[in-house]
Design a protein around this motif. Structure first.
Motif, PDB file in Angstrom:
ATOM      1  N   THR A   1       0.819  -1.218   0.000  1.00 46.12           N
ATOM      2  CA  THR A   1       0.000   0.000   0.000  1.00 46.12           C
ATOM      3  C   THR A   1       0.845   1.257   0.000  1.00 46.12           C
ATOM      4  O   THR A   1       0.341   2.340  -0.310  1.00 46.12           O
ATOM      5  N   GLU A   2       2.166   1.097   0.266  1.00 50.24           N
ATOM      6  CA  GLU A   2       2.997   2.294   0.392  1.00 50.24           C
ATOM      7  C   GLU A   2       4.234   2.302  -0.499  1.00 50.24           C
ATOM      8  O   GLU A   2       4.880   3.345  -0.597  1.00 50.24           O
ATOM      9  N   ASN A   3       4.612   1.195  -1.123  1.00 49.03           N
ATOM     10  CA  ASN A   3       5.821   1.210  -1.958  1.00 49.03           C
ATOM     11  C   ASN A   3       5.774   0.093  -3.009  1.00 49.03           C
ATOM     12  O   ASN A   3       4.906  -0.799  -2.940  1.00 49.03           O
TER      13      ASN A   3
ATOM     14  N   ASP B   1       9.396   2.844  -6.155  1.00 50.73           N
ATOM     15  CA  ASP B   1       8.575   4.019  -5.858  1.00 50.73           C
ATOM     16  C   ASP B   1       8.130   3.942  -4.394  1.00 50.73           C
ATOM     17  O   ASP B   1       8.196   2.884  -3.752  1.00 50.73           O
ATOM     18  N   THR B   2       7.651   5.089  -3.892  1.00 47.62           N
ATOM     19  CA  THR B   2       7.270   5.176  -2.485  1.00 47.62           C
ATOM     20  C   THR B   2       5.766   5.299  -2.313  1.00 47.62           C
ATOM     21  O   THR B   2       5.281   5.833  -1.320  1.00 47.62           O
ATOM     22  N   HIS B   3       5.025   4.873  -3.300  1.00 43.02           N
ATOM     23  CA  HIS B   3       3.579   4.796  -3.138  1.00 43.02           C
ATOM     24  C   HIS B   3       3.122   3.488  -3.754  1.00 43.02           C
ATOM     25  O   HIS B   3       3.761   2.943  -4.648  1.00 43.02           O
TER      26      HIS B   3
ATOM     27  N   CYS C   1      -0.618   0.684  -4.034  1.00 50.12           N
ATOM     28  CA  CYS C   1      -1.981   0.626  -4.547  1.00 50.12           C
ATOM     29  C   CYS C   1      -2.773  -0.366  -3.718  1.00 50.12           C
ATOM     30  O   CYS C   1      -2.228  -1.065  -2.851  1.00 50.12           O
TER      31      CYS C   1
ATOM     32  N   GLY D   1      -2.950   3.810  -9.090  1.00 51.73           N
ATOM     33  CA  GLY D   1      -3.323   4.588  -7.904  1.00 51.73           C
ATOM     34  C   GLY D   1      -4.594   5.371  -8.185  1.00 51.73           C
ATOM     35  O   GLY D   1      -5.150   5.352  -9.285  1.00 51.73           O
TER      36      GLY D   1
ATOM     37  N   GLU E   1      -7.034   2.002   2.313  1.00 50.81           N
ATOM     38  CA  GLU E   1      -6.274   1.828   1.089  1.00 50.81           C
ATOM     39  C   GLU E   1      -6.023   0.360   0.789  1.00 50.81           C
ATOM     40  O   GLU E   1      -5.957  -0.062  -0.340  1.00 50.81           O
TER      41      GLU E   1
END
Length: 927
Positions: A195-197, A214-216, A218, A238, A284
């Motif tokens: 959920t965060e990377n 990446d640092t985001h 889904c 996202g 999320e």
């Protein structure tokens, strides 16, 4: 970043609700079993898992089948696309105890698929919920994601416990929401999204190096892997954007807004199911709330061509599956909606109706439409632009049809003088692609001349050889016809069109020296053929230079550039006889050429010598100056004596006779051994001494010359006593003619008296008298010998024979018994006789001579038989001469003398045949 709001929307898919086969109650929508929790597809089936622990299979014919996989529920399914292997996660007991089961769908166990492996899905010793599952198509990797942020990797054969190894690959603080394997060559990567990377692991390298991308992250089911059309990129959706990732970096992103619920990849399309209204989710990680009944929108994006291929609203989508060439949308109410993609042609027609030709072109390329289909789109686009008056844009589209569309279709549209620059651009491209014919080249050159664009014309004809895309010969013709001789000559010389270069130089520019110089630079074959073609013209205008080039061409030719070089190439030479017609009206140059050829090339063709002889005889016959005539006479005699006319003797003789070249005629008669012709030549000129000289020189080779000389002098009424006497003397010495024939021959001469032949006749009679005496003596000798032989034969028949030999006739040793004696007087040891004798009844010593005699007798008897046959055929044949000639050739008339001829007047039949044979044998023994 691309904003999807600017993308056009199309309905490239047909939506249809899947219905059951028609029954008694009519057609009803197909309904899924209740309690479906998870879905997947592959290997010709849609696969479902429910809350009761059952796994369902739906075939294309809408036949449902199921089996009990777990005691409680099924939470995850993964159907491999290349193998009939199904991986599932579910629960057999209450609590957090997820089990992974691997099913072989091709094998059965009690009617159900065979479960090949079962193992608990627990990262370490701490039970946790499984969030996602993925399996590599090579069956060597399985990855399981958990809600606590862990990822367990199983390496080895996933269908067996014994051959696989399980380890914790990733640990984190955020729930794992997506996993995907990427295989590129021999390199295997695993994408892990939380959920965060987002991170990637390289599984083909030891220690599995990790890279954070990446640092985001889904939500669940919001990531997928694209196909090779998008370079197998990992797609993460996202709420604000959709991101694409390579194993080592982030790729492009697309601004597709809205809360994403489901993301899939299908045949180059990105399928996204999102909420229709904007709003943030409660969690999320949850991604979607099953109880939320808001409208959901399904969008099918074409990322390559930047348009939305389909969009539609659905109520509570469970999942979107791809199988049997279609998309299937499952909704919570149990219905299945099929989305069937329209065929390419239908989609193109939809774009054509909206005049979206650029988009149609891109779509056709992405669908790998063949070149014919693309060409048709370009044509329609060009027609559209042409009708709108955009001729520049239209011609660019028409240019893209080159190779498929008939050029005349375009040319007719732009033949107007105002559009000639567009036509020129089209024709130039046509030539660059080497698809222009002669008419196109002609038209393009005419366009240049009409536009008076000399720079373009220069550029067109002066392109480098590797870039020539037009018919050079046609261009030369057009330029020549238009009077651009320099351009035509340049083109012909550059592209080695030698015939056109020479034709323009000789017929249009009249530059004979340049043409001759150009021929001298050509390769041998080209130089030879062009000299044969243009030699007469060049000889007429530049005779000396042409003659020199022909001399080189026929002796040791090298192109003029090579002649000045090192001379490493071996020279070639043409057949000088073939160039004689070039000198038709230049006898002086012809004589110089032929004399040069005979001097430097002794093996010149016979025609060269024949022509040179004829030329010398002509000059000799027409020359008035005596000194020059004598010189020409000597040259002709020298040429005749060169020995080059043996094979064409008669041709040389005719030439000498035609020009009354007496010395040449006599020489050729002598060389041809035509001695009678020599004598007749002197007889015609009444050169009596020459006649006698000819007889003396050649009489040994041809004896009849003396007879002809006697006959010739006998017919002369002049006093030729001196010459007749000389001839008679030779005839007498060689016994060439019977005396009676001599008398008859001289009887024709009224001036010849008996005194001329008196001495000849006396000598002849005296010789014959002496011969008669010798013959009578020989006859008497043979008679006495025959009498003696008869007596000896009689004694052999009536009286005993006493053998007094003391030595063996073979080994010359003293005779010892047993011995063998023959009546001929030879005696032998028995062992010597048996070793050397070929017959028991013949003496080995006398046998060779006896056989010779018997062979002669046998031959005589055979010829006697042939004589009878010959007489018979001669009487019966219509052509007696042919019969005589045939037997003469077989040697029948050859005279065979065994001992001697019988005396005249005595018949051969008076001698007994047996006695004659004995006489012959005895005679041979005695000799």
């Amino acid at each position: 970043m691309a904003a999807y709001l600017q993308w056009r929307r199309f309905q490239f898919f047909d939506k249809e609700t899947v219905k059951e086969p028609a029954g008694p109650d009519g057609v009803k929508p197909f309904a899924l079993p209740p309690g479906i929790t998870v879905c997947d597809s592959g290997r010709g089936s849609l696969v479902f898992g429910d809350m009761e622990g059952q796994i369902w299979f739906l075939s294309r014919s809408l036949q449902l089948s199921n089996f009990q996989a777990y005691k409680l529920r099924v939470t995850h399914l993964y159907q491999l696309k290349q193998h009939s292997i199904l991986a599932s996660v579910g629960e057999d007991e209450e609590g957090i105890n997820p089990l992974v089961k691997v099913w072989n769908l091709e094998k059965r166990d009690g009617g159900n698929p065979l479960c090949t492996r079962i193992f608990p899905a627990i990262p370490g010793n701490k039970p946790t919920v499984v969030s996602c599952l993925t399996v590599h198509e090579n069956l060597n990797f399985m990855a399981i994601g958990f809600a606590d942020g862990s990822v367990v990797l199983t390496k080895g054969d996933i269908t067996r416990d014994r051959h696989s190894k399980t380890q914790i690959l990733h640990e984190g603080n955020y729930p794992v929401t997506g996993l995907a394997f990427r295989q590129s060559g021999k390199t295997t990567h695993l994408f892990v999204v939380t959920t965060e990377n987002i991170q990637s692991y390289t599984l083909s390298v030891k220690d599995y190096p990790r890279l954070e991308l990446d640092t985001h992250g889904c939500g669940l089911r919001c990531s997928t892997l694209s196909d090779p059309s998008q370079d197998l990129q990992f797609i993460v959706a996202g709420n604000e954007c959709v991101y694409l990732y390579q194993p080592d970096e982030r790729g492009p992103c697309f601004a597709f807004e809205g809360q994403k619920l489901i993301v899939h990849w299908y045949r180059g399309y990105l399928i996204i199911v999102s909420k229709d209204r904007k709003g943030s989710p409660k969690s999320e990680f949850a991604g979607s709330d099953p109880q939320n009944s808001d409208k959901q929108i399904l969008n099918v994006y074409d990322l390559c061509n930047k348009f939305i291929a389909y969009n539609s609203f659905f109520d509570d989508v469970v999942d979107v599956l791809a199988e049997w060439g279609s998309l299937y949308v499952l909704t919570r109410d149990g219905n299945i909606h099929a989305l069937q993609e329209k065929d390419t042609q239908t989609k193109l027609e939809m774009l054509f109706r909206k005049n979206l030709f650029e988009m149609a072109i891109n779509l056709a390329k992405s669908h790998h439409l063949d070149s014919d289909g693309l060409s048709e789109i370009f044509r329609q686009y060009g027609d559209h632009l042409y009708n709108k008056g955009n001729h520049d844009g239209a011609i660019q589209q028409y240019i893209r049809t080159i190779g498929k569309l008939e050029p005349s279709y375009v040319i007719r549209k732009f033949l107007d003088a105002q559009r000639i620059h567009n036509l020129t651009a089209y024709l130039q491209t046509l030539h660059l692609q080497s698809l222009a014919n002669a008419d196109h080249t002609t038209l393009l050159l005419n366009c240049y001349t009409k536009l008076k664009d000399s720079s373009k014309l220069e550029e067109f004809i002066k392109t480098s050889e590797s870039e020539v895309h037009f018919d050079v010969e046609t261009a030369i013709k057009v330029l020549r016809q238009a009077g651009y001789y320099s351009h035509a000559v340049y083109l012909a010389e550059k592209h080695a069109h030698h015939e056109w270069f020479l034709k323009i130089q000789l017929e249009d520019i009249k530059n004979y020296q340049e043409a001759l110089h150009y021929i001298g630079k050509l390769p041998f074959d080209q130089a030879e053929s062009n000299m044969k073609r243009y030699g007469k013209i060049l000889m007429h205008h530049v005779p000396n230079e042409t003659t020199e080039l022909l001399k080189i061409l026929c002796t040791d030719y090298r192109p003029s550039g090579d002649r000045e070089g090192s001379g490493m190439l071996e020279g070639k030479k043409a057949n000088s006889e073939e160039f004689i017609p070039v000198f038709a009206n230049n006898s002086r140059e012809l004589k110089a050429f032929l004399e040069h050829m005979t001097e430097v090339q002794s093996d010149s063709p016979q025609g060269v010598y024949d022509t040179l002889l004829e030329l010398q005889l002509q000059n000799w016959a027409h020359e008035q100056d005596l000194q020059i005539k004598e010189k020409l006479h000597n040259e002709a005699i020298t040429l005749l004596k060169s020995g080059r006319f043996k094979t064409v003797f008669h041709k040389a003789l005719v030439l000498c006779q035609m020009h009354n070249f007496k010395d040449g005629v006599l020489y050729l008669y002598e060389q041809g051994k035509l001695f009678q012709q020599i004598m007749h030549y002197h007889m015609q000129n009444e050169q009596y001494k020459k006649v006698i000289e000819v007889c003396e020189l050649y009489g040994e080779q041809e004896a009849c010359l003396w007879e002809q000389a006697l006959s010739y002098f006998a017919r002369k009424e002049e006093d030729c006593k001196e010459y007749i006497t000389a001839v008679l003397k030779h005839i007498e010495n060689k016994n060439l003619m019977p005396p009676l024939l001599v008398v008859q021959t001289l009887a024709h001469n009224s001036t010849a008296t008996l005194s001329v032949i008196k001495d000849y006749l006396i000598n002849k009679l005296q010789k014959q008298s002496r011969q008669i005496e010798q013959d009578e003596q020989r006859i008497k000798k043979y008679r006495d010998e025959s009498t003696r032989i008869r007596q000896e034969i009689e004694e052999l028949k009536t009286s005993p024979k006493i053998f007094q030999k003391t030595k063996c006739s073979i080994c010359t040793s003293a005779l010892e018994l047993p011995s063998v004696h023959f009546l001929c007087g030879h005696s032998f040891h028995q062992h010597c006789f048996e070793s050397y004798s070929e017959s028991d009844s013949e003496c080995p010593t006398c046998m060779p001579e006896n056989r010779k005699v018997t062979d002669m007798i046998r031959a005589q008897e055979q010829k006697r038989d042939l004589h009878d046959q010959f007489q018979h055929q001669l009487k019966c044949s219509n052509d007696g001469f042919s019969v005589v000639a045939d037997y003469f050739g077989r040697g029948v008339f050859n005279k065979l003398t065994l001992i001697t001829d019988l005396p005249s007047g005595k018949s051969a039949t008076s001698i007994d045949a047996g006695l004659q044979r004995e006489l012959l044998i005895h005679t041979k023994r005695s000799t």
